[in-house]
Write an enzyme that holds these catalytic residues in place. Sequence first.
Site, PDB file in Angstrom:
ATOM      1  N   TYR A 114      -3.061  -5.829  -2.346  1.00 40.53           N
ATOM      2  CA  TYR A 114      -2.235  -6.250  -1.071  1.00 40.53           C
ATOM      3  C   TYR A 114      -3.064  -5.826   0.186  1.00 40.53           C
ATOM      4  O   TYR A 114      -2.527  -6.142   1.448  1.00 40.53           O
ATOM      5  CB  TYR A 114      -0.988  -5.546  -0.854  1.00 40.53           C
ATOM      6  CG  TYR A 114       0.054  -6.065  -1.976  1.00 40.53           C
ATOM      7  CD1 TYR A 114      -0.140  -6.283  -3.124  1.00 40.53           C
ATOM      8  CD2 TYR A 114       1.485  -6.505  -1.425  1.00 40.53           C
ATOM      9  CE1 TYR A 114       0.723  -6.726  -4.231  1.00 40.53           C
ATOM     10  CE2 TYR A 114       2.330  -6.890  -2.437  1.00 40.53           C
ATOM     11  CZ  TYR A 114       1.971  -7.130  -3.756  1.00 40.53           C
ATOM     12  OH  TYR A 114       2.736  -7.447  -4.533  1.00 40.53           O
ATOM     13  N   LYS A 147      -1.926  -0.501 -16.091  1.00 44.21           N
ATOM     14  CA  LYS A 147      -2.376  -1.175 -16.970  1.00 44.21           C
ATOM     15  C   LYS A 147      -3.862  -0.892 -17.506  1.00 44.21           C
ATOM     16  O   LYS A 147      -4.796  -1.745 -17.296  1.00 44.21           O
ATOM     17  CB  LYS A 147      -2.476  -3.031 -16.519  1.00 44.21           C
ATOM     18  CG  LYS A 147      -2.360  -3.927 -17.431  1.00 44.21           C
ATOM     19  CD  LYS A 147      -1.375  -4.172 -18.334  1.00 44.21           C
ATOM     20  CE  LYS A 147      -1.686  -5.342 -19.564  1.00 44.21           C
ATOM     21  NZ  LYS A 147      -1.067  -5.134 -20.621  1.00 44.21           N
ATOM     22  N   ASP A 173       3.781  -3.587 -18.853  1.00 40.65           N
ATOM     23  CA  ASP A 173       4.445  -4.753 -19.745  1.00 40.65           C
ATOM     24  C   ASP A 173       5.632  -3.826 -20.685  1.00 40.65           C
ATOM     25  O   ASP A 173       6.733  -4.206 -20.934  1.00 40.65           O
ATOM     26  CB  ASP A 173       3.697  -5.442 -20.501  1.00 40.65           C
ATOM     27  CG  ASP A 173       2.348  -4.773 -20.881  1.00 40.65           C
ATOM     28  OD1 ASP A 173       2.027  -3.353 -20.927  1.00 40.65           O
ATOM     29  OD2 ASP A 173       1.467  -5.352 -21.813  1.00 40.65           O
ATOM     30  N   ASP A 189       6.051  -3.756  -6.597  1.00 40.82           N
ATOM     31  CA  ASP A 189       6.726  -5.058  -5.989  1.00 40.82           C
ATOM     32  C   ASP A 189       7.579  -5.722  -7.033  1.00 40.82           C
ATOM     33  O   ASP A 189       8.824  -6.096  -6.835  1.00 40.82           O
ATOM     34  CB  ASP A 189       5.659  -5.791  -5.293  1.00 40.82           C
ATOM     35  CG  ASP A 189       6.180  -6.970  -4.461  1.00 40.82           C
ATOM     36  OD1 ASP A 189       7.506  -7.009  -4.359  1.00 40.82           O
ATOM     37  OD2 ASP A 189       5.306  -7.799  -3.939  1.00 40.82           O
ATOM     38  N   ASP A 221      12.183  -5.527  -7.972  1.00 40.66           N
ATOM     39  CA  ASP A 221      13.202  -6.583  -7.908  1.00 40.66           C
ATOM     40  C   ASP A 221      14.041  -6.741  -9.376  1.00 40.66           C
ATOM     41  O   ASP A 221      15.250  -6.875  -9.441  1.00 40.66           O
ATOM     42  CB  ASP A 221      12.537  -8.138  -7.760  1.00 40.66           C
ATOM     43  CG  ASP A 221      12.337  -8.393  -6.440  1.00 40.66           C
ATOM     44  OD1 ASP A 221      12.441  -7.318  -5.550  1.00 40.66           O
ATOM     45  OD2 ASP A 221      12.233  -9.469  -5.749  1.00 40.66           O
TER      46      ASP A 221
END
Length: 350
Positions: free
Chosen positions: A136, A187, A220, A244, A248
């Site tokens: 970001y 990851k 994942d 992020d 959600d």
Amino acid sequence: MTRRIAIVPGDGIGIDVTREAVKVLRAADALFALDLDLEEFDFGAERYLRTGEALPTGMMDRFRSYDAIFMGAFGDPRIPDMHHAAEILLGTRFQLDLYANVRPVKCLSDRLCPLKGRTRRDIDFVVFRENTEGLYVGMGGIFKKGTEQEIAVQEDVNTRHGVERIVREAFQFAARHHRTRVTMSDKSNVLRYGHDLWQRVFAEVSAEYADIEANHLYVDALVMQMVKDPSQFEVIVTCNMFGDIITDLGAQLQGGLGLAASGNIHPGRTSMFEPVHGSAPKYAGKDTANPIGAILTAHMMLDHLGAGAAARAIESAVVDAIETGRCTRDIGGSLGTSATGDAIASGLKA
Ligand SMILES: NC(=O)c1ccc[n+]([C@@H]2O[C@H](COP(=O)([O-])OP(=O)(O)OC[C@H]3O[C@@H](n4cnc5c(N)ncnc54)[C@H](O)[C@@H]3O)[C@@H](O)[C@H]2O)c1
């Protein structure tokens, strides 16, 4: 001790829900003698379109003089590039160095739990999302744009300093709140450089906290487990991008976007608090938006400012309003935004 708070409602339903959060803050102030000094600012789309300026010169320095900043939401279809929102929101996060994006994922009522066979007791964890680095930071570029050979590069920035302070913050929070497990998600099986750094820092910092279990899941696997068995999570720490996305999903585990709160925190400095949802322009000014995400954001802000009793009273009043159906339609109630704010403000108990 006066607590000075800058209030920036922003755009769309940000204005509707901030009004209710302020109503609840004023009621808490009256009940708990918090000595709140709330100062409202009109930064947002209207002002930007009128003046061409998202924030006046020197505003970041002025923000630093407050004990906290409360923001509603930003986004307006008349400004498709979101320039004003980026300057206000991302500007505040980056310039005030608010490195910890803290998002509680707590289901407040069985009625709101979306998972079969689960109850609210299974969903109660806090996500620490790194807020100033990662994908970001806006580093990168495009080469041969618009051609068949176009190349787009987006850099993922992970610094030792940045990773270490967010991981440490997650462990300190766990220690303060008697949580027994911190899960780091990355990851690192594929992102062999950036997330290798996360692995090494996590091993080092976790070794300082012998009483807290250090757990790791690839992102994942983490999202799968959040749905399969969310009760295993107490504190999650992760990078900007993964944080992020998983928050959600977390908001849905709580019962919806209208309920989710967040803090953008730099311990010891002026921090900023905002509901997770956006400005939902379709619902702006219609008295339908759920103000609970904003009200729980006020709860989080008061807790951060050392007003724990008032913060707990707000959460109890919210739970009571949800349980008795005195809430908005998105979570099964029949009230409007303003009446929901009234129900919670009048339900506060010392
Ligand atoms: N932090 C922020 O300010 C922020 C965050 C996300 C999106 N945005 C901006 O907001 C604008 C709208 O974006 P979007 O539609 O993708 O996301 P959004 O969060 O504004 O709304 C998505 C949907 O979620 C539901 N919703 C959200 N908040 C709700 C609430 N309080 N009560 C009831 N339902 C609620 C609605 O159904 C809404 O259509 C865009 O300009 C976007 O860029 C801003």
